[in-house]
Write a protein that holds these residues in place. Structure first.
Motif, short mmCIF file in Angstrom:
data_model
loop_
_atom_site.label_atom_id
_atom_site.label_comp_id
_atom_site.label_asym_id
_atom_site.label_seq_id
_atom_site.Cartn_x
_atom_site.Cartn_y
_atom_site.Cartn_z
N LEU A 24 6.99 -22.83 -4.50
CA LEU A 24 6.68 -21.82 -3.50
C LEU A 24 6.10 -22.44 -2.24
CD1 LEU A 24 5.17 -18.98 -5.72
CD2 LEU A 24 7.40 -18.98 -4.57
N THR A 60 7.24 -21.84 1.76
CA THR A 60 6.33 -21.01 2.55
C THR A 60 6.03 -21.66 3.89
OG1 THR A 60 5.37 -20.21 0.49
CG2 THR A 60 4.12 -19.82 2.49
N ASP A 115 2.04 -18.90 7.04
CA ASP A 115 1.80 -17.99 5.93
C ASP A 115 1.05 -18.73 4.82
OD1 ASP A 115 3.18 -16.02 7.34
OD2 ASP A 115 5.09 -16.59 6.46
N LEU A 132 -0.11 -18.89 0.39
CA LEU A 132 0.02 -18.47 -1.00
C LEU A 132 -1.39 -18.34 -1.56
CD1 LEU A 132 2.71 -20.99 -2.29
CD2 LEU A 132 3.02 -18.56 -1.84
N VAL A 145 2.13 -13.84 -1.97
CA VAL A 145 2.47 -14.35 -0.66
C VAL A 145 1.65 -13.59 0.37
CG1 VAL A 145 4.33 -14.75 0.98
CG2 VAL A 145 4.81 -14.82 -1.47
N TYR A 184 12.90 -14.51 2.00
CA TYR A 184 11.99 -15.42 1.31
C TYR A 184 12.05 -15.23 -0.20
CZ TYR A 184 7.61 -17.57 -0.23
OH TYR A 184 6.66 -18.32 -0.88
N ILE A 186 3.68 -9.03 -2.01
CA ILE A 186 3.67 -9.50 -0.63
C ILE A 186 2.82 -8.55 0.22
CG2 ILE A 186 5.08 -9.92 1.42
CD1 ILE A 186 7.43 -10.52 -0.46
#
Length: 109
Positions: A11, A15, A19, A21, A30, A44, A66
């Motif tokens: 991930l 990303t 942004d 995680l 996310v 995404y 998200i």
């Protein structure tokens, strides 16, 4: 757990720097700071699901929550994480491999 670390690394590669995680135990969410949630949901998430299957094996699926700072009336970082984890709970109820974008109308936290 090695699988959780592999998912996180996969991930992270997908990303954007703007942004973020977040992780709690084996759950990842996310946190969109500059990406619109529709774009994350439509582009995404499918790419993340595919990359995770390739990195971890076809039987591994993830559910995603998200949240977007620009769309979800986020007050601070803690508020953003709460909203993302609320979306994740909805995704987990829908079943493995689900992606849900936070919706303040249906997801109180």
């Amino acid at each position: 757990n090695r699988l959780v670390a592999t998912v996180g690394a996969t991930l992270s590669k997908l990303t954007r720097r703007a942004d973020r995680l977040a992780r709690s135990g084996s759950d990842y969410v996310v946190l969109l700071r500059r990406t619109l949630s529709k774009k994350a949901h439509d582009f995404y998430a499918p790419n993340a699901h595919k990359a995770i299957a390739e990195a971890c094996g076809a039987g591994v699926t993830v559910s995603m929550g998200i949240s977007s700072v620009t769309e979800h009336m986020v007050r601070d970082a803690d508020d953003m994480m709460k909203k993302a984890f609320a979306a994740l709970q909805f995704a987990q109820r829908q079943g493995p491999g689900s992606t849900v974008v936070y919706d303040f109308r249906t997801m109180p936290y």
